[in-house]
Structure formats: C-alpha cells, structure tokens
Design a protein around this motif. Structure first.
Motif, PDB file in Angstrom:
ATOM      1  N   PRO A  34       0.798  -1.232   0.000  1.00 17.44           N
ATOM      2  CA  PRO A  34       0.000   0.000   0.000  1.00 17.44           C
ATOM      3  C   PRO A  34       0.826   1.275   0.000  1.00 17.44           C
ATOM      4  N   THR A  35       2.007   1.250   0.619  1.00 17.97           N
ATOM      5  CA  THR A  35       2.772   2.491   0.764  1.00 17.97           C
ATOM      6  C   THR A  35       3.474   2.887  -0.526  1.00 17.97           C
ATOM      7  N   GLN A  36       4.111   1.943  -1.197  1.00 21.38           N
ATOM      8  CA  GLN A  36       4.822   2.285  -2.422  1.00 21.38           C
ATOM      9  C   GLN A  36       3.857   2.766  -3.499  1.00 21.38           C
ATOM     10  N   VAL A  37       2.665   2.160  -3.552  1.00 20.68           N
ATOM     11  CA  VAL A  37       1.679   2.604  -4.542  1.00 20.68           C
ATOM     12  C   VAL A  37       1.201   4.015  -4.219  1.00 20.68           C
ATOM     13  N   MET A  38       1.075   4.355  -2.934  1.00 18.17           N
ATOM     14  CA  MET A  38       0.718   5.727  -2.564  1.00 18.17           C
ATOM     15  C   MET A  38       1.750   6.722  -3.093  1.00 18.17           C
ATOM     16  N   VAL A  39       3.018   6.391  -2.918  1.00 16.46           N
ATOM     17  CA  VAL A  39       4.082   7.259  -3.429  1.00 16.46           C
ATOM     18  C   VAL A  39       3.916   7.460  -4.927  1.00 16.46           C
ATOM     19  N   ASP A  40       3.621   6.384  -5.639  1.00 16.97           N
ATOM     20  CA  ASP A  40       3.538   6.446  -7.094  1.00 16.97           C
ATOM     21  C   ASP A  40       2.329   7.236  -7.582  1.00 16.97           C
ATOM     22  N   MET A  58      -1.261   4.846   7.759  1.00 19.11           N
ATOM     23  CA  MET A  58      -1.503   3.442   7.437  1.00 19.11           C
ATOM     24  C   MET A  58      -2.475   2.798   8.415  1.00 19.11           C
ATOM     25  N   GLY A  59      -3.328   1.948   7.873  1.00 19.08           N
ATOM     26  CA  GLY A  59      -4.373   1.285   8.657  1.00 19.08           C
ATOM     27  C   GLY A  59      -5.746   1.816   8.332  1.00 19.08           C
ATOM     28  N   LEU A  60      -5.823   3.063   7.835  1.00 20.46           N
ATOM     29  CA  LEU A  60      -7.095   3.626   7.418  1.00 20.46           C
ATOM     30  C   LEU A  60      -7.529   3.012   6.086  1.00 20.46           C
ATOM     31  N   SER A 135      -9.146  -5.554   6.806  1.00 17.65           N
ATOM     32  CA  SER A 135      -8.057  -4.830   6.151  1.00 17.65           C
ATOM     33  C   SER A 135      -8.460  -3.408   5.809  1.00 17.65           C
ATOM     34  N   GLY A 136      -7.449  -2.568   5.656  1.00 16.34           N
ATOM     35  CA  GLY A 136      -7.671  -1.249   5.070  1.00 16.34           C
ATOM     36  C   GLY A 136      -7.863  -1.327   3.569  1.00 16.34           C
ATOM     37  N   TYR A 137      -7.566  -2.475   2.978  1.00 18.83           N
ATOM     38  CA  TYR A 137      -7.799  -2.675   1.548  1.00 18.83           C
ATOM     39  C   TYR A 137      -9.290  -2.754   1.249  1.00 18.83           C
ATOM     40  N   PRO A 138      -9.729  -2.206   0.121  1.00 15.57           N
ATOM     41  CA  PRO A 138     -11.115  -2.413  -0.312  1.00 15.57           C
ATOM     42  C   PRO A 138     -11.289  -3.819  -0.880  1.00 15.57           C
ATOM     43  N   ARG A 139     -12.534  -4.188  -1.150  1.00 17.48           N
ATOM     44  CA  ARG A 139     -12.855  -5.544  -1.579  1.00 17.48           C
ATOM     45  C   ARG A 139     -12.139  -5.936  -2.868  1.00 17.48           C
ATOM     46  N   VAL A 140     -12.004  -5.019  -3.815  1.00 20.33           N
ATOM     47  CA  VAL A 140     -11.387  -5.372  -5.086  1.00 20.33           C
ATOM     48  C   VAL A 140      -9.930  -5.804  -4.890  1.00 20.33           C
ATOM     49  N   VAL A 141      -9.241  -5.216  -3.920  1.00 21.80           N
ATOM     50  CA  VAL A 141      -7.874  -5.628  -3.630  1.00 21.80           C
ATOM     51  C   VAL A 141      -7.872  -6.943  -2.857  1.00 21.80           C
ATOM     52  N   MET A 142      -8.775  -7.074  -1.902  1.00 18.34           N
ATOM     53  CA  MET A 142      -8.848  -8.328  -1.143  1.00 18.34           C
ATOM     54  C   MET A 142      -9.169  -9.500  -2.062  1.00 18.34           C
ATOM     55  N   VAL A 159     -13.337 -12.801   5.958  1.00 18.06           N
ATOM     56  CA  VAL A 159     -12.565 -11.692   5.394  1.00 18.06           C
ATOM     57  C   VAL A 159     -13.505 -10.500   5.229  1.00 18.06           C
ATOM     58  N   ILE A 160     -13.210  -9.409   5.918  1.00 18.71           N
ATOM     59  CA  ILE A 160     -13.983  -8.173   5.797  1.00 18.71           C
ATOM     60  C   ILE A 160     -13.071  -7.096   5.220  1.00 18.71           C
ATOM     61  N   ALA A 161     -13.520  -6.468   4.143  1.00 18.66           N
ATOM     62  CA  ALA A 161     -12.744  -5.393   3.498  1.00 18.66           C
ATOM     63  C   ALA A 161     -13.259  -4.035   3.956  1.00 18.66           C
ATOM     64  N   SER A 162     -12.463  -3.000   3.715  1.00 21.08           N
ATOM     65  CA  SER A 162     -12.772  -1.678   4.255  1.00 21.08           C
ATOM     66  C   SER A 162     -14.041  -1.064   3.680  1.00 21.08           C
ATOM     67  N   ASP A 163     -14.450  -1.498   2.478  1.00 23.77           N
ATOM     68  CA  ASP A 163     -15.666  -0.934   1.886  1.00 23.77           C
ATOM     69  C   ASP A 163     -16.846  -1.893   1.914  1.00 23.77           C
ATOM     70  N   ASP A 164     -16.755  -2.943   2.721  1.00 28.39           N
ATOM     71  CA  ASP A 164     -17.859  -3.900   2.822  1.00 28.39           C
ATOM     72  C   ASP A 164     -19.020  -3.366   3.657  1.00 28.39           C
ATOM     73  N   LEU A 165     -18.738  -2.431   4.555  1.00 23.01           N
ATOM     74  CA  LEU A 165     -19.727  -2.009   5.550  1.00 23.01           C
ATOM     75  C   LEU A 165     -20.077  -0.543   5.378  1.00 23.01           C
ATOM     76  N   LYS A 166     -21.356  -0.218   5.500  1.00 27.82           N
ATOM     77  CA  LYS A 166     -21.788   1.170   5.392  1.00 27.82           C
ATOM     78  C   LYS A 166     -21.203   2.028   6.502  1.00 27.82           C
ATOM     79  N   ALA A 167     -20.962   1.410   7.661  1.00 31.91           N
ATOM     80  CA  ALA A 167     -20.449   2.173   8.800  1.00 31.91           C
ATOM     81  C   ALA A 167     -19.023   2.649   8.575  1.00 31.91           C
ATOM     82  N   GLY A 168     -18.297   2.006   7.667  1.00 33.46           N
ATOM     83  CA  GLY A 168     -16.931   2.421   7.379  1.00 33.46           C
ATOM     84  C   GLY A 168     -15.910   1.506   8.019  1.00 33.46           C
ATOM     85  N   GLY A 169     -14.652   1.938   7.947  1.00 36.12           N
ATOM     86  CA  GLY A 169     -13.546   1.114   8.430  1.00 36.12           C
ATOM     87  C   GLY A 169     -12.916   1.675   9.686  1.00 36.12           C
ATOM     88  N   ARG A 170     -11.626   1.473   9.803  1.00 38.86           N
ATOM     89  CA  ARG A 170     -10.889   1.908  10.990  1.00 38.86           C
ATOM     90  C   ARG A 170     -10.794   3.429  11.069  1.00 38.86           C
TER      91      ARG A 170
END
Length: 279
Positions: A34-40, A58-60, A135-142, A159-170
């Motif tokens: 996740p970090t190197q892709v953010m840089v890019d 990281m973690g969000l 994970s902080g990853y969305p479902r498509v990445v998971m 396995v729960i991804a960050s965009d699976d829930l309406k309430a949100g993630g971390r």
C-alpha cells in the motif's frame, strides 16, 4: 441459512476468536504494497511524497488514507504549490481512482506470507480458535490477495474489506465486530485483534477486544524481511523500540515482533482472563 460450526473451547478464560490484519501482519513483511503505490499515485498527480510520509496514516481505508496525506501540512503545501489550491474531495477521488488499479496490479508482488505466520495460525487452529480478518484494503484488492494467500496455505474463516460495511472502516470497531457476527463469537472479551498499525489497534479496543500490536513486521519499522534479518539484535531492538512505544501508547495489551510470537502472547492474555481481567 448456512451456519458455521467451530469446535468449542472448555476454559472460561480461553480466547475463541483472533482477527488478523493483512499487510504487515500476515502478509507483506514491512507493509510495502500500500505504501509504495501511494508514493507512485501522488507522483502521477505531480506531488512528491516519501515512503515514510506514505506510511503515516496506514491502517485507514485507502480513500481516507489519501485524504489524510493531503491534509498533512508538508504534503498540503506541496499540493497547493503544484495545483494552486488545497486538495479537495474531488482530488482525493481522482487519486483514489488512480490508486485502485495500480494497487490491484502490484499487490501480488508484496503479498508473501510473513515467516512464521502459517505455524502460528496452525497453533490457533489446534486450540479451536476461529480465524477472522479485516483490512484497510477495499474488496477489489482483497479479491486479489485472498486467493494468493490461500495458495500459500492461509485461509481465514472470515474476510472483511474496508468498503464492505456502510459504517466504514478503521479506527471504528465495525470490521472487527462484523467478524464476530460472521464467526458467531459470543463475547468480545474472548476476541483478540492483531494489527501492526495504530488505527488497527484502536479498532480492536473500540470493539472491546484484546489487542496485540506487531512492531517488527509492519508499517512502523517498514523494513523488508531481508533487511530485517540482516540487522544485529541490538539494531533490531533499536528499530522496534519506537514502534513498540507507539503501539503501547494507543493501548495495545501486548506488543510482539511478528505473528510468529502470537501463541505465547495469547497464553499471557488467557492468564489475565483467568485472573478476572477484561480488555
């Protein structure tokens, strides 16, 4: 409706569910995907950020991660210099849209299991412990990561991804609690959240769970496995100390170096439960 059946654990002090993060916890020693892709993707937007800066939030969930980076004073100044304005929601959306396909494309490069992860999970299975994950990853990445991990031998029960829930993630408790529901866990105080980031530890605490922070394998130290094992014991300790302090500072009940050390940490948590302690 199908139900999940798990072996029961006899002791009232026993942990019955462990919920793992992914990058930096079970896969991707050093949390590089996740970090190197953010840089890019920031570079594609004309704004240079460092790997250390990318690690900050990281973690969000990744949209929130991008927004948090854009609000960091130094990065915000660079964005304003390049674009003549502060980073808007529309800008966050655009960076996120560029981030997603690149993350899916590259995640496999960094998703090797962390040494000792399979043995630790096997130990938990032998103890009758349910294995959850989020994970902080969305479902498509998971959807890209999960099959790779399964091929290597790791297949959590949930396995729960960050965009699976309406309430949100971390740092909210929702993904951890969704694991409890899916796994039919009856008591948050019999659950342990394992994570290498402060939002992930806060997630577990907010859910009322025990928490275990990982200092060496994750985002805070940020070294590859090869770089980590090349260090002397004194150098390793020096690298881990700030990460340990940070994880304990947000309330982690246990801080260990990698998931390989988890069985012993669970023994200590179960001993605390036997004494009547709660998270």
């Amino acid at each position: 409706m199908n139900t999940i059946s798990f072996p029961s654990r006899q002791s009232g002090s026993a942990i019955d569910t462990v919920i793992f993060d992914w990058a930096g916890t079970i896969v991707d020693f050093g949390s590089f995907a996740p970090t190197q892709v953010m840089v890019d993707v920031f570079a594609e937007a004309g704004v240079a950020i460092t790997l250390d800066e990318a690690r900050g939030p990281m973690g969000l969930a990744k949209w929130d991660h991008i927004q948090a980076l854009g609000r960091t004073p130094e990065i915000a100044a660079r964005w304003c210099e390049r674009h003549g304005r502060d980073m808007s929601r529309e800008d966050v959306d655009a960076v996120y849209q560029n981030f997603m396909p690149l993350q899916v494309e590259r995640v496999g490069r960094y998703s090797a299991l962390i040494p000792g992860a399979l043995q630790a999970v096997e130990n938990l299975r032998a103890r009758g412990i349910r294995i959850g994950s989020c994970s902080g990853y969305p479902r498509v990445v998971m959807d890209a990561v999960v099959p790779m991990a399964a091929e290597a031998g790791y297949a959590p029960d949930c396995v729960i991804a960050s965009d699976d829930l309406k309430a949100g993630g971390r740092p909210g408790p929702w993904m951890a609690l969704a694991n409890m529901i899916e796994l039919a866990s009856c008591d948050v105080a019999a659950c342990v959240k394992v994570d290498d980031t402060t939002p992930g530890i806060t997630e577990g605490l907010s859910a009322g769970m025990w928490t275990v922070g990982l200092s060496a394998s994750g985002n805070e130290v940020g070294l590859s496995w090869e770089a980590w094992v090349a260090l002397t014991p004194d150098e390793q300790q020096a690298c881990c100390r700030p990460a340990e302090d940070k994880l304990r500072g947000v309330g982690a009940h246990e801080v260990i170096r990698t998931v390989a050390d988890l069985p012993a940490a669970l023994d200590r948590i179960e001993a605390r439960r036997a004494r009547g302690e709660r998270p």
